[in-house]
Design a protein around this motif. Structure first.
Motif, PDB file in Angstrom:
ATOM      1  N   LEU A 131      19.685  29.949 -47.529  1.00 33.81           N
ATOM      2  CA  LEU A 131      20.357  30.470 -48.787  1.00 33.81           C
ATOM      3  C   LEU A 131      20.681  32.021 -48.342  1.00 33.81           C
ATOM      4  CD1 LEU A 131      18.914  28.991 -52.040  1.00 33.81           C
ATOM      5  CD2 LEU A 131      21.353  28.887 -51.203  1.00 33.81           C
ATOM      6  N   VAL A 132      19.745  32.604 -48.015  1.00 34.32           N
ATOM      7  CA  VAL A 132      19.659  34.300 -47.814  1.00 34.32           C
ATOM      8  C   VAL A 132      20.675  34.596 -46.702  1.00 34.32           C
ATOM      9  CG1 VAL A 132      18.264  36.194 -47.519  1.00 34.32           C
ATOM     10  CG2 VAL A 132      17.458  34.470 -49.276  1.00 34.32           C
ATOM     11  N   GLN A 133      20.572  33.653 -45.743  1.00 38.25           N
ATOM     12  CA  GLN A 133      21.441  33.782 -44.378  1.00 38.25           C
ATOM     13  C   GLN A 133      22.757  33.978 -44.790  1.00 38.25           C
ATOM     14  OE1 GLN A 133      20.254  31.587 -40.949  1.00 38.25           O
ATOM     15  NE2 GLN A 133      18.811  32.849 -40.411  1.00 38.25           N
ATOM     16  N   ALA A 134      23.018  32.886 -45.412  1.00 35.35           N
ATOM     17  CA  ALA A 134      24.342  32.392 -45.986  1.00 35.35           C
ATOM     18  C   ALA A 134      24.897  33.481 -46.960  1.00 35.35           C
ATOM     19  CB  ALA A 134      24.546  31.082 -46.682  1.00 35.35           C
ATOM     20  N   TYR A 191      14.420  40.632 -47.879  1.00 28.30           N
ATOM     21  CA  TYR A 191      13.989  41.566 -46.978  1.00 28.30           C
ATOM     22  C   TYR A 191      13.386  40.531 -45.764  1.00 28.30           C
ATOM     23  CZ  TYR A 191      11.544  44.763 -43.949  1.00 28.30           C
ATOM     24  OH  TYR A 191      11.113  45.463 -42.927  1.00 28.30           O
ATOM     25  N   PHE A 192      12.315  39.957 -46.134  1.00 27.26           N
ATOM     26  CA  PHE A 192      11.247  39.279 -45.171  1.00 27.26           C
ATOM     27  C   PHE A 192      12.295  38.243 -44.500  1.00 27.26           C
ATOM     28  CE2 PHE A 192       8.330  36.635 -43.705  1.00 27.26           C
ATOM     29  CZ  PHE A 192       7.416  37.266 -42.960  1.00 27.26           C
ATOM     30  N   LEU A 193      12.969  37.495 -45.077  1.00 26.86           N
ATOM     31  CA  LEU A 193      13.520  36.368 -44.569  1.00 26.86           C
ATOM     32  C   LEU A 193      14.589  36.772 -43.578  1.00 26.86           C
ATOM     33  CD1 LEU A 193      14.077  34.148 -47.413  1.00 26.86           C
ATOM     34  CD2 LEU A 193      12.516  33.673 -45.622  1.00 26.86           C
ATOM     35  N   LEU A 194      14.990  38.057 -43.869  1.00 21.72           N
ATOM     36  CA  LEU A 194      16.420  38.329 -42.927  1.00 21.72           C
ATOM     37  C   LEU A 194      15.825  39.325 -41.992  1.00 21.72           C
ATOM     38  CD1 LEU A 194      18.904  39.069 -45.793  1.00 21.72           C
ATOM     39  CD2 LEU A 194      19.210  37.554 -43.814  1.00 21.72           C
ATOM     40  N   VAL A 229      11.941  37.158 -40.000  1.00 20.78           N
ATOM     41  CA  VAL A 229      12.214  35.692 -39.463  1.00 20.78           C
ATOM     42  C   VAL A 229      13.320  35.686 -38.484  1.00 20.78           C
ATOM     43  CG1 VAL A 229      12.930  33.276 -40.095  1.00 20.78           C
ATOM     44  CG2 VAL A 229      11.317  34.550 -41.606  1.00 20.78           C
ATOM     45  N   GLN A 230      13.208  35.097 -37.203  1.00 23.90           N
ATOM     46  CA  GLN A 230      14.051  35.107 -36.333  1.00 23.90           C
ATOM     47  C   GLN A 230      15.144  34.318 -36.629  1.00 23.90           C
ATOM     48  OE1 GLN A 230      13.619  36.670 -33.495  1.00 23.90           O
ATOM     49  NE2 GLN A 230      11.371  37.257 -34.468  1.00 23.90           N
ATOM     50  N   PRO A 231      16.496  34.730 -36.873  1.00 27.50           N
ATOM     51  CA  PRO A 231      17.480  33.688 -37.190  1.00 27.50           C
ATOM     52  C   PRO A 231      17.720  32.391 -36.651  1.00 27.50           C
ATOM     53  CG  PRO A 231      18.446  35.639 -36.074  1.00 27.50           C
ATOM     54  CD  PRO A 231      16.990  35.812 -36.231  1.00 27.50           C
TER      55      PRO A 231
END
Length: 486
Positions: free
Chosen positions: A26-29, A323-326, A329-331
């Motif tokens: 979700l956050v990437q999108a 912040y953490f997820l983006l 975390v390696q995409p």
RNA sequence: AGCGGGGUGGAGCAGUGGUAGCUCGCAAGGCUCAUAACCUUGAGGUCCUUGGUUCGAAUCCAAGCCCCGCUACCA
């Protein structure tokens, strides 16, 4: 650049609670959507829930609920994840139990059938009497159910509908060759190429309605229910009006999809073949992310290492989770996440890094600079008036267009470090006593720097970006720290 | 087994032919505007192993060891 951009996540299957891996998707999108929006594109953001199938029926029964009551309750949890992560507020939330989706799935079936791609055939189900469950080949160990190794697997012949996947072997390979950026990263494209290149078998797309009533009825054959794969994939077109609002559909299609590596085949092979069958253009792009592991292992309830996105958002705020997820975390690769790593990143980069910089700069500014309206007239520091857009930050944009979120953010944090060092070197807090004009110019420059950072942060941390812009505009120090140290 | 990816200081990663770099952690010094935050410096590495190409290899080639992904009905 096209004016309209349609993005979608996969629809998570609602037989388990929302988990951090889906939050990543979700956050990437969302970051991509927001960046595109800032470049002037209109956005249709799709997400939702996949609610049919035997597993749902069983999970519902185990919980003592009807399937409908169960999926209603689960869909609500997934829907709540959106605000908890600060996802695009106008996001479309589709449920595969929506009447409009059901109608579209049936229409999709009819068209695929009209194209000669659906036929009936005996399908032999592998059934474990011990579990009373249908098993797939990959679930079996040495031809036996791992939970009941002493019992023989029964083969039950059932007449199902099949989709002529095999017909699309060459068209799919042509698609991959003509569109090398269809699937990202490249290694996943190679993987799906290899899969298709080995040869395709038709797959079953229905189950007997007697055994599996929880699903969409096959058109003109009430004895069969659509298999969830077929049903769920259609959401990507039904969400934007396919079959009911052609105008709307044409405006948005084709789609940019975000999916996990477990979905590679479904999204980039099966779904693309289904689209070909009904004569629709293929997806625009499919971005495949890795898995979030926890403590080196796949998350599972029994291991007790499940990371709950709601709990993180509750403890640290939605911006911190984004912040953490983006950034951490390696995409495209698997990444191990633990509460300790999260806390470390939060304190080091949000509390000490970004939050602290905002506090120190705005304290200097609010103490020593005239109020903002004067600043905007440019009396003191014309630089502060300068309005920049995301496109002024080229490196950041380059990373973003390659979906390299963490690199884009590395660039932002490098600038945060430069600002801290600049304050240390120029010492405006001492200089204000001896050379006030010079000190004010330095402070104004810092404020401009904050404003620029806010622009860069917008796709990733939209709320924080807005907060910083506001503080700069009002020339105020934050009433509370942006990110209190934990 | 086949195909693909990878093995870099305590941890996580970048670096694809020319003095080994970043973040976190650790140590010392500095600063006091700031959320005991910030800045500087330092300690810490056989860049999986062996052999080769080269003036020169983490980076290219070969062999080996180890880890991971894919090899269809896992939503």
């Amino acid at each position: 650049m096209p004016k309209a951009l349609y993005l979608t996540t996969t629809l998570p299957y609602v037989n388990a609670e929302p988990h951090i891996g889906f939050a990543l998707e979700l956050v990437q999108a969302d970051a991509v959507a927001r960046a595109a929006h800032l470049r002037g594109q209109e956005i249709f953001f799709n997400t939702g829930t996949d609610e049919h199938g035997l597993k749902i029926k069983r999970t519902a029964e185990a919980a003592g609920l009807t399937p409908q009551a169960y999926v209603d309750q689960m869909a609500e949890k997934f829907r709540r994840l959106l605000p908890a992560l600060g996802i695009w507020p106008e996001a479309n939330f589709i449920r595969t139990t929506n009447p409009a989706h059901v109608t579209a799935a049936q229409e999709f079936w009819r068209r695929a059938a009209a194209a000669g791609d659906i036929y009936k055939k005996d399908y032999s189900l592998k059934y474990c009497v011990g579990c009373e469950l249908e098993k797939t080949e990959s679930e079996l160990v040495d031809g036996h159910c791992p939970l009941h190794p002493k019992q023989e697997i029964e083969l039950i012949a059932e007449e199902n509908y099949f989709f002529r996947f095999s017909k699309y072997e060459s068209p799919l390979l042509e698609l991959y060759n003509s569109r090398p950026d269809l699937v990202l990263p490249e290694s996943r494209l190679n993987e799906v190429k290899a899969f298709v290149g080995r040869g395709l078998q038709d797959f079953s797309i229905s189950r007997s309605a007697a055994k599996q009533p929880w699903g969409i009825p096959v058109p003109d054959d009430p004895t069969q229910t659509m298999y969830v794969w077929f049903d769920a994939l259609v959401n990507y077109v039904s969400a934007i009006g396919w079959g009911s609002d052609e105008e709307k559909f044409k405006n948005w299609w084709p789609v940019v999809q975000f999916a996990g590596k477990d979905n590679l085949r479904q999204q980039s092979a099966m779904w693309q073949a289904m689209l070909m069958s009904v004569c629709l253009p293929p997806s625009k792009q499919i971005i495949i992310h890795g898995f979030v592991t926890s403590g080196g292992q796949k998350m599972s309830k029994s291991l007790g290492n499940v990371i709950d996105p709601f709990a993180l958002a509750n403890d640290y705020g939605s911006e911190a989770v984004r912040y953490f997820l983006l950034r951490h975390v390696q995409p495209f690769e698997d990444t191990d996440v633990t509460p300790e790593k999260f806390k470390e990143a939060y304190n080091a980069n949000l509390a000490n890094g970004l939050g602290n910089l905002v506090s120190r700069v705005m304290k200097l500014a609010s103490d020593h600079l005239p109020a903002s309206p004067e600043l905007q007239r440019g009396e003191l520091a014309p630089a502060v008036v300068e309005e920049r857009t995301l496109e002024d930050f080229k490196e950041l944009n380059d990373h973003l267009t390659k979906f390299e979120f963490s690199r884009a953010m590395d660039e932002i944090w490098r600038h945060i470090g430069l600002h801290d060092a600049y304050i240390q070197e120029t010492k405006p807090f001492s200089l204000i006593k001896t050379e006030p004009d010079k000190a004010r110019q330095i402070i104004a420059k810092l404020v401009q720097g904050l404003a620029d950072l806010a622009v860069c942060l917008e796709p990733f941390l939209p709320q924080t970006s807005a907060t910083i812009k506001n503080l700069v505009k009002e020339n105020k120090t934050p009433p509370q720290p942006l990110f209190p140290r934990k």
